[in-house]
Each structure stands twice: as structure tokens, then as C-alpha cells.
Design a protein around this motif. Sequence first.
Motif, short mmCIF file in Angstrom:
data_model
loop_
_atom_site.label_atom_id
_atom_site.label_comp_id
_atom_site.label_asym_id
_atom_site.label_seq_id
_atom_site.Cartn_x
_atom_site.Cartn_y
_atom_site.Cartn_z
N PHE A 27 -3.49 -23.11 29.40
CA PHE A 27 -3.69 -23.29 27.96
C PHE A 27 -2.47 -23.88 27.28
N ALA A 28 -1.29 -23.31 27.52
CA ALA A 28 -0.08 -23.76 26.82
C ALA A 28 0.22 -25.23 27.11
N ALA A 29 0.23 -25.61 28.38
CA ALA A 29 0.54 -26.99 28.74
C ALA A 29 -0.52 -27.95 28.20
N SER A 30 -1.80 -27.55 28.25
CA SER A 30 -2.88 -28.40 27.76
C SER A 30 -2.78 -28.60 26.25
N PHE A 31 -2.61 -27.51 25.53
CA PHE A 31 -2.55 -27.57 24.07
C PHE A 31 -1.37 -28.44 23.63
N LEU B 299 12.22 -29.85 23.71
CA LEU B 299 12.33 -30.64 24.93
C LEU B 299 11.16 -30.37 25.87
N TYR B 300 10.75 -29.11 25.91
CA TYR B 300 9.59 -28.76 26.74
C TYR B 300 8.35 -29.52 26.24
N GLY B 301 8.11 -29.46 24.93
CA GLY B 301 6.94 -30.12 24.37
C GLY B 301 6.96 -31.62 24.63
N THR B 302 8.14 -32.23 24.49
CA THR B 302 8.26 -33.67 24.75
C THR B 302 7.99 -33.99 26.22
N SER B 303 8.53 -33.17 27.10
CA SER B 303 8.38 -33.41 28.54
C SER B 303 6.94 -33.25 28.99
N TRP C 78 0.41 -23.90 41.83
CA TRP C 78 1.69 -23.28 41.47
C TRP C 78 2.57 -24.13 40.57
N PRO C 79 2.68 -25.44 40.77
CA PRO C 79 3.52 -26.22 39.84
C PRO C 79 3.07 -26.09 38.39
N LEU C 80 1.75 -26.06 38.17
CA LEU C 80 1.24 -25.94 36.80
C LEU C 80 1.40 -24.52 36.27
N ILE C 81 1.31 -23.52 37.15
CA ILE C 81 1.59 -22.14 36.73
C ILE C 81 3.03 -22.04 36.26
N PHE C 82 3.96 -22.58 37.03
CA PHE C 82 5.37 -22.54 36.64
C PHE C 82 5.60 -23.30 35.33
N LEU C 83 4.91 -24.43 35.17
CA LEU C 83 5.06 -25.23 33.95
C LEU C 83 4.66 -24.42 32.72
N ASN C 84 3.59 -23.67 32.82
CA ASN C 84 3.16 -22.83 31.70
C ASN C 84 4.12 -21.67 31.48
N LEU C 85 4.61 -21.08 32.57
CA LEU C 85 5.51 -19.93 32.43
C LEU C 85 6.81 -20.31 31.73
N VAL C 86 7.27 -21.54 31.93
CA VAL C 86 8.47 -21.98 31.22
C VAL C 86 8.27 -21.86 29.72
N PHE C 87 7.10 -22.27 29.25
CA PHE C 87 6.84 -22.16 27.81
C PHE C 87 6.84 -20.70 27.36
N TYR C 88 6.19 -19.83 28.14
CA TYR C 88 6.11 -18.43 27.73
C TYR C 88 7.51 -17.81 27.65
N TYR C 89 8.37 -18.12 28.59
CA TYR C 89 9.74 -17.58 28.53
C TYR C 89 10.51 -18.15 27.33
N LEU C 90 10.29 -19.40 27.03
CA LEU C 90 10.93 -19.99 25.85
C LEU C 90 10.39 -19.35 24.57
N PHE C 91 9.10 -19.11 24.53
CA PHE C 91 8.47 -18.51 23.35
C PHE C 91 8.97 -17.09 23.11
N TYR C 92 8.93 -16.26 24.16
CA TYR C 92 9.42 -14.89 24.01
C TYR C 92 10.94 -14.87 23.78
#
Length: 602
Positions: free
Chosen positions: A193-197, A161-165, A40-54
Amino acid sequence: MLKKKGFLKIFGMILWLGTPVLSFLLLETLTHSVPEDMEWPLIFLNLVFYYLFYGLILVISKRSWVSISLGSLLVMAVGLVNYYVISFRSVPVYPWDIFSIKTAASVSENYDYRLDKDARVILAGFLVLILAGLFTRWKLEIRNCQYHILSVLVMVLGITLYGTSVQTPALHKKVGFYEYLFTPNAYYQLNGFAASFISNMQYLQISKPGNYSAEKAEELLKAGAGGTEELPEQKPNVIVVMNEAFSDPAVLGGFETNVDYMPFIRSLTENTVKGNAYVSVKGGNTANSEFEFLTGDSMAYLPAGSIPYQQYIRGAMPTLVSQFHSMGYETSFIHPYRANGWNRRNIYNYFGMDHSYFKESFTDAPILREYTTDLATYQKIVDIYNAKPEGQPVFVFDVTMQNHSSYSREYENFVPDVEVYGGANDRLLERYLSLIKVSDASFEKLVEYFSKVDEPTVILMFGDHQPADWVVQPVYGLNGSAGAEGLSVEAEQKRYEVPFVLWANYDIEEDYIETTSLNYLSTLLVEKAGLPLSPWQNYLKNLSESYPAITANAWMDDEGKWHSNTAQNITGEKDGGNLNDYRILNYYHLFDGAHRDDHLFE
């Protein structure tokens, strides 16, 4: 009418809130099962990016339908690219793959782009999401231009900031980030995928080793230098063939075939050195095998999936090519395909190659499937030999193309003649082995020709990598294994083992070398050819006694035990420092051209 508009607005808000979650699930499910693989922590980490992207698309356009439909279209496109890249080369998309677009496009027509059933369902899910977004009517009420610009800047700052973190060890530790870059499929599946990339983007630039200095690198090379060796009175011609996807899948497990697919190489013993070389890639990224062989550097110290030819080499650097040039050899490179692949035209100019022959030099050459045959490139080698002045030694490096994937299509000019007994879904394996059989027969003709010439000649042939996972899957099935996943470190390295054979048309001591790697193979070649080693090669020769094989994936110690590469054990913190010295020399050679003494590599 007002009720309808109100409904569409509320529908748009609800759909927008759910779209980042849905698109995340759809993209990840294209390649793996999210609930089983991700915490779940990694799922949430990826979802933060998706919300920022959209959210960024929303504040730019101020319209929900643009954010939902365009954003989902882009996510779908990225997901499909990743799906196909994994299918074709068995590893996911990396940030530096952008540099490989031309190379990928040059062979793209030879692959099968049919989606499996699950992928078609996921694609349909994306299309439904895109179409649903078109019917939403929610708008952001930002009328002031300054506020609009400010809101866009805030979203851009959030993504930055997300990318740096995501690239920081502290966050990795907090969310349980899977750190092992050498297993890229697991890396992307467990981290998303998002967090890894985005995390991998930190490796676009290579930093100096912590205790690096050019002076220390020079001390290491001079300390390892042997005595001065003289060139032989008659220098042998040296021919190297890096054969596309040439390997023996039997190293993964036993299986029976109707005919031997490598009869000549197995029978070759006189004046021959054979063995097993370990490479850093499988299923693709041929240029990295070239890089390790020609430079003596290792991909172990570079980001997983990176391509030095495209990312890091920007000017002249000393290699095996310049070494032969300094010994009076005329040097030639052969590759019967497009010169823009892997930036090769520029690279071989940087390496100091006298002549380069690409696809345009093979306009009338025979074709097998859709690629120029090995035999056609061997004829070019013969032509180069016959055209040279008598007594002028030549160094020829031939990178073949005949066995390039894919193996899924049928051709009128290629009828597979190798059958695998007892296997399931072995059609691709049989086609692959049939191509290996053709390569073996072609190599026999090359050896036969030079066995009759008067000038001493040494020929080395090795494979650049094994084929992708799905080609060799039947071998695992025949041996009661599910596949390459979940293997021990030792068993996993078998997917990176290729054969090599070194033959001379004069007396040399026969030998069999159980284990080496491509960063050492050129040193072995120079030594067996009776030519003087450079200080760099003397260092590599000494290093190989303690570490018989070093690749991007693992290294072997002097007791024959494999160790997976991690930030700790490949930099020498667990082995007394020798691997860290090698890392310093790799940086000196590849990145510190301003201070590098090229004579130490020649």
C-alpha cells in the motif's frame, strides 16, 4: 521501582522496533495475503517508509508511546479506509481520492460497514498494539531545541527522498515493481500500500507528451475534418440518459431468471441503434464516464483512478454541451442528487450548460430505496420539453441515481422481483437486477411519451458502469469461474461493457454496433441525429475505424483484438503512432486552454 522503569524502557524500545513491521503486516493483511503476494525487496521497500513514518512521530514527540499508539492509530485508520473503499468500489485508495471526500460523504450512509471475521481480528491486533504502546516509557533524550528541530528536518528529508525514489523507474526495476496501473488491486497487493500510494502521487500532475505542440494538434484536427455540413432545417431534440449502474451481467456468463429484467430494451428495434459500449470504470467513479462521453477524451491517458472533474478541469472548455449550444440548442443538465458530487455544479457551468437541476429540484419526487427514481427524472425531461418555445430544440443530459449502490439493505418501498436460478449468495445480484427491470420499464414510458410528440426527437440511453465485483460474483460461480481475477484481457473487458440504445421518433436506419467506447459514443449520437460533426468528432470517427474501443484499461485494434494499456502500447510506440496522436489531442483539449482553438471542437 528503578527495575520497573528500566523494564518499561527496554520494552518500549523493543516494541517500537517491532511496531512498523507489525502495522505493515496488519494493514496489508486487511486486503490480501502478504507472504503469497509480495516479494522481499518490495516488503523491505514498504518497511522503510513505516520506519520513517514512526520515526518522524518519535522525534517530534520524543516519546515512544506517542509514536507507537498514535502512529498505529493512523495506520489502522488508513487501512480501514482502504478496506471499505475496496469493498464499495472494488479498487483501492488513490492519492486523488482526497478530492472525492465530499462525494463519498454524500452517499456514505447507504453502505454496510460491517467487518468480516478476518478484518475484525486484524482490527483487534491494531487495538492491542495501540494499547501496548500506551504502557511504554522510552523517551528520546534531545534537550537542545536546535538538535530537536534538526532531527525533525532529517526525518522529513528522509521521507521526501523516499517518496522521490519510489517514483523512479530505476528503483522500480531494481525491486521488481509491478507497473500495470490498469489493474489497481494487483498493483497495490504486489507492491504494498505505502509504495503504491506514494508512487501514484507522481500522477497528480500531467506532463505534456514528449512531441507535443498546439500547432501539431491543430494540424491533426484540421486534417481529419470533413466537408462543411449544414444544419437541418428542423433540428431534432436530443435527450441523453446516462443511467446509474445500468448494465447486463449476462455479458459475463449465462444465467437464468424467473422474468426478463430488460424486456423493453430487448424488444426495441424500429428506428433504433443498439450496441455495446466499453467504459473505463466499474463499481463507481461515474464522473469519468460523463467526462469521456461529453468530451471525446479518454481516461487512457490519465492516471488510473483519477477524476478529471475534480483534478484537471478548472475553467471553460468545449464539450458536447457547447457544441449543441453553438447549434442553437437550449441545454439542460439533470441529476437528482447533490450538486457538490464530483464538482458537478462548477463543471456544468464550465461546459456552458444553460440550466442545471439537482436534488433541490426533486423535493416531492418519488423515491425508490433512498434515491430519486429514473421516472422522476424523465418527468423533468418532459417538463423541460413542454416549457420550451415551439420549434426551439433542446439538448438534455440526464444522469440518473436510482440504481446507485449499495444493494445490501432491505427497504419497505422496494421488493425485489427478479430471482436468479441456481446461484449461491445471489441476494445482491437479484436486488440489482430488480432495479434494472424498473429502469427498463421507466425508459419504456419515456419512449412512449416522445413517440407521440410532433417534433423530431432522439433519445440515447447508456450505463455509466457495471456494479462492483461482489454483486456479479454469482454469475462467475454459475459459469464455473472463481471470479474476475486472472482472466484474459478479452474476458476482463467484459466487466467494463454496458449496453446503449439510441431511438428516434422518426425514421432512422436501424443498426447494431458490436463494439464502441464512451469517447466515441457522442460522435455516434450527433451523426445519427443528422447534425454536423465537429473537426474533433470527424477525427474520432476516423480513429474508431482503426481502434473501435479505447478505455483506461485496454484498447481494441481493427482485427478485434484487445490490448492492455501500458506506457508502451497506449502512446503509439507499437501501433504506428495514431494512439500517440490521440494522446496529443487529449492533452490539447484538456490542458492547453491557453492555445486551444475551441472552434475545432464545435
